[in-house]
Design an enzyme around this catalytic site. Sequence first.
Site, PDB file in Angstrom:
ATOM      1  N   SER A  52       4.790   4.931  -1.577  1.00  0.00           N
ATOM      2  CA  SER A  52       5.454   4.987  -2.881  1.00  0.00           C
ATOM      3  C   SER A  52       6.194   5.877  -2.916  1.00  0.00           C
ATOM      4  CB  SER A  52       4.204   6.284  -2.781  1.00  0.00           C
ATOM      5  OG  SER A  52       2.862   5.223  -3.251  1.00  0.00           O
TER       6      SER A  52
HETATM    7  N1  SAH Z   1      -0.052   3.833   1.842  1.00  0.00           N
HETATM    8  C1  SAH Z   1       0.711   2.655   1.890  1.00  0.00           C
HETATM    9  C2  SAH Z   1       1.378   1.908   0.398  1.00  0.00           C
HETATM   10  C3  SAH Z   1       0.031   0.808   0.433  1.00  0.00           C
HETATM   11  S1  SAH Z   1       0.409  -0.207  -0.943  1.00  0.00           S
HETATM   12  C4  SAH Z   1       1.701   3.625   2.661  1.00  0.00           C
HETATM   13  O1  SAH Z   1       2.205   4.540   3.338  1.00  0.00           O
HETATM   14  O2  SAH Z   1       3.302   2.532   3.020  1.00  0.00           O
HETATM   15  C5  SAH Z   1      -0.534  -0.542  -1.689  1.00  0.00           C
HETATM   16  C6  SAH Z   1      -1.011  -1.636  -0.314  1.00  0.00           C
HETATM   17  O3  SAH Z   1      -2.699  -2.326  -0.622  1.00  0.00           O
HETATM   18  C7  SAH Z   1      -0.913  -3.118   0.143  1.00  0.00           C
HETATM   19  O4  SAH Z   1      -0.261  -3.266   1.254  1.00  0.00           O
HETATM   20  C8  SAH Z   1      -2.225  -3.578  -0.522  1.00  0.00           C
HETATM   21  O5  SAH Z   1      -1.989  -4.809  -0.139  1.00  0.00           O
HETATM   22  C9  SAH Z   1      -2.961  -3.257  -0.075  1.00  0.00           C
HETATM   23  N2  SAH Z   1      -4.400  -3.179  -0.373  1.00  0.00           N
HETATM   24  C10 SAH Z   1      -4.560  -3.750  -2.193  1.00  0.00           C
HETATM   25  N3  SAH Z   1      -5.606  -3.473  -2.350  1.00  0.00           N
HETATM   26  C11 SAH Z   1      -6.842  -3.725  -1.291  1.00  0.00           C
HETATM   27  C12 SAH Z   1      -7.398  -4.308  -0.863  1.00  0.00           C
HETATM   28  N4  SAH Z   1      -9.237  -3.954  -1.652  1.00  0.00           N
HETATM   29  N5  SAH Z   1      -8.268  -2.991   0.460  1.00  0.00           N
HETATM   30  C13 SAH Z   1      -7.526  -2.798   1.272  1.00  0.00           C
HETATM   31  N6  SAH Z   1      -6.271  -2.784   0.685  1.00  0.00           N
HETATM   32  C14 SAH Z   1      -5.966  -3.099  -0.753  1.00  0.00           C
END
Ligand code: SAH
Length: 203
Positions: A52
């Site tokens: 983000s």
């Molecule tokens: N917090 C992260 C950004 C994450 S983007 C950072 O600092 O880089 C959102 C993430 O959520 C992605 O990597 C995606 O694979 C993960 N995601 C999506 N659904 C999920 C679930 N049910 N459980 C765990 N991770 C999930």
Amino acid sequence: MVQEQIARRGLTDERLLSAFEQVPRHLFVGEGSETMAYEDMPLPIGFEQTISQPYIVALMISLLQLDGDERLLEVGTGSGYQAALLSHLAAEVHTVEIVPELARQAAAKLAELGYTNVQVHSGDGSAGWLPNAPYGGVIVAAASPRVPAPLLEQLVDGGRLVLPVENHRRQLLKVYVREGMQYAEQVITSVAFVPLRGKYGWG
Ligand code: SAH
């Protein structure tokens, strides 16, 4: 980044700003995006996922209202960037990632940078992470069709859940505060996140 994008928009908590100053964002963004790491925008991290915009990360973390002694759950580890920030602001961080390769890479990066109070778990975080529950705060980095009940249930009394929820094709950033068996809801702003997969997400 810290002054222009975060403090100037009203997030001035010293501990929060200091955490952003200490975590090298360029080491977490996807290959090829390093030169843009401190720009005011989201960036790709591979596997069709994004990290983000810094301000949104700061806003979400500030909504957790951390004292520093909490055990936290992050759903959606992605690059591990937000987990690294949280590790400066709480006692213990558990973060769950559904893409095994992202979980592996983030765990390696966090270990390499010396973050010892973060544990990366590989799995579906839409159901929370029961082994280490309850949590003083839960933060979700992907948008779900409705609030996953297990995330509420895994909060301590007074604990806060911060997450984007889909609402008529828009996403709203929401906060839920647990008060016994009740949850007080607050709508913060509209946002744009990748979809939450898994049992309590989009499937
Ligand atoms: N917090 C992260 C950004 C994450 S983007 C950072 O600092 O880089 C959102 C993430 O959520 C992605 O990597 C995606 O694979 C993960 N995601 C999506 N659904 C999920 C679930 N049910 N459980 C765990 N991770 C999930």
